[in-house]
Design a protein around this motif. Structure first.
Motif, PDB file in Angstrom:
ATOM      1  N   ALA B 166      62.124  56.957  32.256  1.00 51.89           N
ATOM      2  CA  ALA B 166      60.904  56.150  32.180  1.00 51.89           C
ATOM      3  C   ALA B 166      60.384  56.072  30.740  1.00 51.89           C
ATOM      4  O   ALA B 166      59.907  55.022  30.304  1.00 51.89           O
ATOM      5  N   GLU B 167      60.520  57.172  30.016  1.00 56.67           N
ATOM      6  CA  GLU B 167      60.053  57.181  28.618  1.00 56.67           C
ATOM      7  C   GLU B 167      60.837  56.185  27.770  1.00 56.67           C
ATOM      8  O   GLU B 167      60.255  55.451  26.963  1.00 56.67           O
ATOM      9  N   ALA B 171      57.393  53.798  29.101  1.00 51.20           N
ATOM     10  CA  ALA B 171      56.267  54.285  29.900  1.00 51.20           C
ATOM     11  C   ALA B 171      55.575  55.475  29.248  1.00 51.20           C
ATOM     12  O   ALA B 171      56.224  56.322  28.640  1.00 51.20           O
ATOM     13  N   GLY B 172      54.257  55.526  29.396  1.00 49.75           N
ATOM     14  CA  GLY B 172      53.467  56.670  28.928  1.00 49.75           C
ATOM     15  C   GLY B 172      53.304  57.667  30.068  1.00 49.75           C
ATOM     16  O   GLY B 172      53.753  57.425  31.190  1.00 49.75           O
ATOM     17  N   TRP B 173      52.586  58.793  29.793  1.00 54.09           N
ATOM     18  CA  TRP B 173      52.500  59.872  30.777  1.00 54.09           C
ATOM     19  C   TRP B 173      51.851  59.431  32.086  1.00 54.09           C
ATOM     20  O   TRP B 173      52.330  59.796  33.158  1.00 54.09           O
ATOM     21  N   ARG B 175      51.665  56.493  33.516  1.00 56.59           N
ATOM     22  CA  ARG B 175      52.537  55.643  34.324  1.00 56.59           C
ATOM     23  C   ARG B 175      53.690  56.444  34.912  1.00 56.59           C
ATOM     24  O   ARG B 175      54.072  56.248  36.072  1.00 56.59           O
ATOM     25  N   ALA B 179      53.564  56.196  38.714  1.00 55.43           N
ATOM     26  CA  ALA B 179      54.494  55.171  39.204  1.00 55.43           C
ATOM     27  C   ALA B 179      55.873  55.750  39.513  1.00 55.43           C
ATOM     28  O   ALA B 179      56.619  55.180  40.309  1.00 55.43           O
ATOM     29  N   VAL B 180      56.224  56.865  38.890  1.00 50.39           N
ATOM     30  CA  VAL B 180      57.582  57.397  39.088  1.00 50.39           C
ATOM     31  C   VAL B 180      57.563  58.719  39.852  1.00 50.39           C
ATOM     32  O   VAL B 180      58.231  58.848  40.883  1.00 50.39           O
TER      33      VAL B 180
END
Lengths: 357, 263
Positions: B166-167, B171-173, B175, B179-180
């Motif tokens: 995700a990173e 994506a930030g922390w 999200r 979201a994950v």
């Protein structure tokens, strides 16, 4: 100027230096593999490029921008993992479009890009499926599409084929290479599988114990290994115990027989012990013609493998392994049979040191 | 083989009787309000009592608030421990287990001492702030169950790889977490949530000593003054708890539990 530059990168964990003085320039659109055994520092180097690790010393630049201390989500790199890493709660289309949603792209653009990516990986009908409904190969293709959807500047692949079976691995590596060529994306590929590295890469970086052993094209790495490690790690190699007789003419003694090297011993002293490396495919039964090398020995083992016959020839202390193609009209030699094998002077590589195997 | 099976069945029958017979007795007694015949009069009286509605509503709202605060506290903590602070896992586990060995009465006297109306943080000075204190104290009480459930869920997925994937996608922390990670431990979070609900609904000590109109003190009050209604209430409390357990089973068998997560 190189597109991706790694400048004297070093990574230290406590007293343990896992990557030392890694220096590499990668051109735009180039496919470079980091090849080496487990623990050689290849994944750590990749993770430094991704931003998951910060180099203790050194710098990393992408397209001229220093990204050394940027977080992974600020670097615009795409990454594929060995464990697929698809988000289990999202469909294939949602996975592929995740990065675009994070970037707050318009819904229509996300849909068209997702469709484009699914077509690229030849799974256009799979958008509504969940990862658990796909095979390992399909999951990894989706992971590729997801990594590419955001149009990253660099694509990083961390042993993406290791978890797949042999047949799928071969087809998928061809697919990855084709996609990479089509998009012209700069790619770093980490693997411990020499066949993968040799077949896919523009250049290979062979690594051992955190050091870069050699950087070169697959042809250079395979045919002209610069160090003992590269010679032994890439491909199969016969290493014979030799003694330099005449450095000028390249004359070397191997088990009381004389052979000639075309290069590589100008710096040696007469009487110095050196290892002689010889690729199995360079060796053939019989003499190779005038000016070529020949060694006499006794057949110690013959293994019939169908299309190929694998033979071990015992000299005295050293042994030479080589393969011949199966020929119904010419049966392979038998154990104990005395045989002369030939190979050209160019096929010999004289290494530093005297260790034989 | 046959002997061991017989032993297993015998243990099951004894266990079942041990739990079921008193419950059947309570249920049967709750139906005896009308002389000479069985009826649901006791239940009618209970449901018609405005204090039942108020106390049950109050405890339900408090349970939901406890679940929200608990999830917001536990999920990021357990995630961070799993991702970056694995060495701290034994310490965090020890802390989360403390409410099991420290009696609720000790906790609530501690709260009264620290948060009384003349302290720097006078939580007990007003009703709403006391509600807040009660909510936090319930979060503490439910911590062992919520943390265990979430931690088990996180161990079942490849947290590190999913986070890193995700990173790299930008994506930030926040999200990544919402979201994950959170959707992939949904079943575990729901298990923790329903256990929390069951604990809060019947809790007496803290609500009583903080003088809040919760369902637990109402149960106690009824038990002290009535004959049949307390039995009806006990059966209702059991039904609520079982419903929570049933929901855990339903969600536990959901899609999220069947598929391999991120491996």
């Amino acid at each position: 100027m190189a597109f991706l530059e790694i400048e004297k990168a070093r990574k230290v964990y406590g007293a343990n230096t896992v990557v030392q003085n890694f220096e590499l320039s990668v051109q735009r659109g180039e496919f470079v593999s980091f090849l080496g055994p487990s623990g050689c520092g290849k994944t750590t180097t990749l993770r430094m490029i991704a931003g998951f690790e910060v180099p203790t010393v050194g710098a990393i630049r992408i397209d001229g921008r220093d990204v050394t201390h940027l977080r992974p989500n600020q670097r615009n790199v795409g990454m594929m993992f060995q464990a697929y890493a698809l988000f289990p709660n999202m469909t294939v289309a949602e996975n592929v479009g995740f990065g675009l949603r994070v970037a707050k792209r318009p819904a229509a653009e996300i849909k068209s890009r997702v469709d484009e990516m699914l077509n690229l990986i030849k799974l256009p009908q799979m958008g509504g499926r969940y990862p658990y409904q796909l095979s390992g190969g399909q999951q990894q293709r989706v992971a590729l599409a997801r990594a590419l959807a955001n149009k990253p500047q660099v694509l990083l692949l961390d042993e993406p084929l290791s978890a797949l079976d042999a047949k799928i691995r071969i087809s998928l590596r061809e697919e990855i290479r084709a996609v990479q060529r089509e998009l012209g994306i700069t790619t770093i590929y980490v693997t411990h599988d020499q066949e993968e590295a040799l077949s896919m890469s523009d250049r290979i970086v062979v690594m051992s114990e955190g050091r870069m052993e050699q950087v070169g094209t697959p042809f250079e790495i395979y045919n002209f290994p610069r160090t003992r490690f590269v010679a032994s790690f890439v491909g199969t190699l016969n290493i014979l115990k030799g003694k330099v007789l005449d450095p000028k003419s390249g004359r070397i003694a191997v088990d009381d027989q004389e052979i000639f090297a075309s290069r590589g011993i100008a710096d040696a002293q007469a009487g110095e012990a050196r290892s002689v490396a010889l690729r199995p495919e360079a060796v053939a039964i019989g003499r190779n013609g005038a000016g070529s090398n020949q060694l006499k020995g006794t057949i110690e083992e013959v293994a019939f493998l169908g299309a190929i016959v694998r033979i071990r020839l015992r000299l005295k202390e050293s042994a030479i392994h080589f393969d011949t193609f199966n020929n119904p009209s010419a049966p392979p030699p038998e154990r104990g049979q005395p045989v002369t094998v030939g190979f050209s002077r160019e096929d010999i590589l004289v290494l530093e040191g005297a260790e034989a195997r | 083989m046959k002997e061991s099976r017989f032993g297993a069945w015998l243990a099951l029958v004894i266990g079942t009787l041990y739990f079921i017979v008193p419950l059947i007795g309570t249920f049967e007694f709750s139906l005896r309000m009308r002389r000479g015949e069985y009826s649901f009069d006791a239940y009618r009286v209970v449901f018609a009592d405005p204090r039942f509605q108020a106390s049950f509503g109050y405890s339900t709202v408090l349970a939901i608030a406890t679940i929200i605060v608990g999830v917001l506290l536990v999920v990021p903590t357990a995630y961070w421990v799993q991702l970056r602070l694995r060495r701290l896992r034994p310490i965090v586990e020890f802390i989360t287990l403390l409410p099991l060995v420290i009696p609720a009465i000790v906790l609530v006297f501690g709260y009264l001492r620290i948060y009384n109306s003349s302290s720097i943080l006078p939580f007990t000075a007003h009703e709403r702030s006391t509600d807040l204190l009660l909510c936090f104290s319930y979060v503490t009480l439910a911590l062992p169950y919520m943390y265990r459930a979430v931690d088990t869920g996180l161990r079942a997925i490849d947290v590190r790889t999913l986070t890193e994937a995700a990173e790299t996608l930008g994506a930030g922390w926040a999200r990544i977490l919402f979201a994950v990670i959170l959707p992939n431990v949904r079943t575990a979070v729901l298990s923790g949530a329903f256990l929390t609900f069951a604990i809060v609904i019947g809790e007496f000590t803290m609500a009583s000593l903080l003088a809040r109109p919760a369902f637990g003190p109402y149960l106690q009050l009824m038990g002290a003054n009535r004959a049949y209604e307390p039995s009806a209430l006990a059966v209702i409390a059991f039904a609520v708890t079982w419903a929570c357990m049933g929901l855990i089973q339903v969600f536990g068998r959901g899609r999220g539990a069947r598929r391999p997560a991120g491996r």
